[in-house]
Design a protein around this motif. Structure first.
Motif, PDB file in Angstrom:
ATOM      1  N   PHE A  11      33.922  32.546  40.154  1.00 45.98           N
ATOM      2  CA  PHE A  11      32.770  31.843  39.571  1.00 45.98           C
ATOM      3  C   PHE A  11      33.101  31.520  38.114  1.00 45.98           C
ATOM      4  CE2 PHE A  11      31.367  36.366  39.290  1.00 45.98           C
ATOM      5  CZ  PHE A  11      31.056  36.487  37.936  1.00 45.98           C
ATOM      6  N   PRO A  15      35.422  35.704  33.079  1.00 43.20           N
ATOM      7  CA  PRO A  15      36.600  35.490  32.231  1.00 43.20           C
ATOM      8  C   PRO A  15      37.917  35.696  32.977  1.00 43.20           C
ATOM      9  CG  PRO A  15      35.406  37.494  31.592  1.00 43.20           C
ATOM     10  CD  PRO A  15      34.563  36.794  32.608  1.00 43.20           C
ATOM     11  N   ARG A  39      28.984  32.589  43.183  1.00 40.38           N
ATOM     12  CA  ARG A  39      27.636  32.670  42.591  1.00 40.38           C
ATOM     13  C   ARG A  39      26.771  31.539  43.105  1.00 40.38           C
ATOM     14  NH1 ARG A  39      27.380  35.356  36.869  1.00 40.38           N
ATOM     15  NH2 ARG A  39      27.724  37.478  37.603  1.00 40.38           N
ATOM     16  N   ARG A  45      30.377  34.923  48.745  1.00 40.89           N
ATOM     17  CA  ARG A  45      30.480  36.322  48.321  1.00 40.89           C
ATOM     18  C   ARG A  45      30.433  37.246  49.539  1.00 40.89           C
ATOM     19  NH1 ARG A  45      28.113  40.936  46.420  1.00 40.89           N
ATOM     20  NH2 ARG A  45      29.273  41.747  44.645  1.00 40.89           N
ATOM     21  N   GLY A  55      33.382  42.614  46.210  1.00 42.04           N
ATOM     22  CA  GLY A  55      32.871  41.287  45.852  1.00 42.04           C
ATOM     23  C   GLY A  55      33.518  40.772  44.584  1.00 42.04           C
ATOM     24  N   THR A  56      34.533  41.490  44.124  1.00 38.13           N
ATOM     25  CA  THR A  56      35.162  41.165  42.834  1.00 38.13           C
ATOM     26  C   THR A  56      35.963  39.877  42.905  1.00 38.13           C
ATOM     27  OG1 THR A  56      35.459  43.538  42.686  1.00 38.13           O
ATOM     28  CG2 THR A  56      36.482  42.234  40.968  1.00 38.13           C
ATOM     29  N   VAL A  57      35.757  39.057  41.899  1.00 37.61           N
ATOM     30  CA  VAL A  57      36.538  37.827  41.750  1.00 37.61           C
ATOM     31  C   VAL A  57      37.346  37.905  40.452  1.00 37.61           C
ATOM     32  CG1 VAL A  57      35.028  36.340  43.101  1.00 37.61           C
ATOM     33  CG2 VAL A  57      34.529  36.681  40.681  1.00 37.61           C
ATOM     34  N   PRO A  58      38.431  37.187  40.342  1.00 42.79           N
ATOM     35  CA  PRO A  58      38.967  36.233  41.303  1.00 42.79           C
ATOM     36  C   PRO A  58      39.640  36.912  42.493  1.00 42.79           C
ATOM     37  CG  PRO A  58      40.509  36.487  39.500  1.00 42.79           C
ATOM     38  CD  PRO A  58      39.295  37.295  39.142  1.00 42.79           C
ATOM     39  N   GLU A  69      42.976  40.665  41.566  1.00 41.38           N
ATOM     40  CA  GLU A  69      43.556  40.916  40.233  1.00 41.38           C
ATOM     41  C   GLU A  69      44.097  39.624  39.608  1.00 41.38           C
ATOM     42  OE1 GLU A  69      43.019  43.607  38.562  1.00 41.38           O
ATOM     43  OE2 GLU A  69      42.130  44.556  40.295  1.00 41.38           O
ATOM     44  N   SER A  70      43.382  39.202  38.576  1.00 39.96           N
ATOM     45  CA  SER A  70      43.713  37.940  37.916  1.00 39.96           C
ATOM     46  C   SER A  70      45.172  37.870  37.469  1.00 39.96           C
ATOM     47  CB  SER A  70      42.783  37.724  36.722  1.00 39.96           C
ATOM     48  OG  SER A  70      42.792  38.851  35.877  1.00 39.96           O
TER      49      SER A  70
HETATM   50  N1  LIG Z   1      40.688  43.551  37.045  1.00 42.13           N
HETATM   51  C1  LIG Z   1      39.989  42.442  37.669  1.00 42.13           C
HETATM   52  C2  LIG Z   1      38.583  42.325  37.095  1.00 42.13           C
HETATM   53  C3  LIG Z   1      37.740  41.301  37.801  1.00 42.13           C
HETATM   54  C4  LIG Z   1      36.257  41.472  37.488  1.00 42.13           C
HETATM   55  O1  LIG Z   1      35.827  42.476  36.895  1.00 42.13           O
HETATM   56  N2  LIG Z   1      35.487  40.476  37.878  1.00 42.13           N
HETATM   57  C5  LIG Z   1      34.039  40.566  37.741  1.00 42.13           C
HETATM   58  C6  LIG Z   1      33.451  39.263  37.181  1.00 42.13           C
HETATM   59  S1  LIG Z   1      34.023  38.933  35.525  1.00 42.13           S
HETATM   60  C7  LIG Z   1      33.404  40.756  39.101  1.00 42.13           C
HETATM   61  O2  LIG Z   1      33.815  40.159  40.083  1.00 42.13           O
HETATM   62  N3  LIG Z   1      32.393  41.622  39.183  1.00 42.13           N
HETATM   63  C8  LIG Z   1      31.711  41.907  40.453  1.00 42.13           C
HETATM   64  C9  LIG Z   1      30.671  40.923  40.788  1.00 42.13           C
HETATM   65  O3  LIG Z   1      30.315  40.083  39.948  1.00 42.13           O
HETATM   66  O4  LIG Z   1      30.188  40.987  41.917  1.00 42.13           O
HETATM   67  C10 LIG Z   1      40.819  41.171  37.478  1.00 42.13           C
HETATM   68  O5  LIG Z   1      41.532  41.060  36.467  1.00 42.13           O
HETATM   69  O6  LIG Z   1      40.779  40.297  38.347  1.00 42.13           O
END
Ligand SMILES: N[C@@H](CCC(=O)N[C@@H](CS)C(=O)NCC(=O)O)C(=O)O
Length: 87
Positions: A11, A15, A39, A45, A55-58, A69-70
């Motif tokens: 989304f 960041p 989103r 999702r 549900g973690t992105v990307p 993991e970005s």
């Molecule tokens: N370590 C992960 C962190 C990714 C992360 O924390 N993404 C957040 C959004 S900034 C997320 O998906 N949070 C769960 C959600 O919004 O459902 C990466 O670098 O990809």
């Protein structure tokens, strides 16, 4: 390399997603990617959670296999950009 199916779950406000979007752009891969905003469409999702338990992105699906993991995604895109563009 055989053409790969690339699907990005993301989304805009995230960041970490911006790191991946920027790697896609700088490597000229915009057209190779299908985008799924988690989103704007809750179904995206739900699919991500159902496939990966998170549900973690990307999250980049490479031929249906999810990569989280970005930094890992950005490195993978950088490493394979030239081959991906040939496909
Ligand atoms: N370590 C992960 C962190 C990714 C992360 O924390 N993404 C957040 C959004 S900034 C997320 O998906 N949070 C769960 C959600 O919004 O459902 C990466 O670098 O990809």
């Amino acid at each position: 390399m055989k053409e790969k199916k690339l699907e990005l779950y993301y989304f805009e406000q995230c960041p970490y997603c911006q790191i991946v979007l920027s790697a896609i752009k700088s490597n000229g891969l915009e057209e190779k990617m299908t985008y799924f905003d988690t989103r704007k469409d809750q179904k995206n999702r739900e699919k991500l959670v159902s496939d990966t338990g998170r549900g973690t992105v990307p999250c980049l699906y490479i031929d249906g296999k999810p990569m989280h993991e970005s930094r890992d995604i950005a490195h993978w895109l950088q490493n394979y950009a030239e081959e991906l563009k040939k496909g």
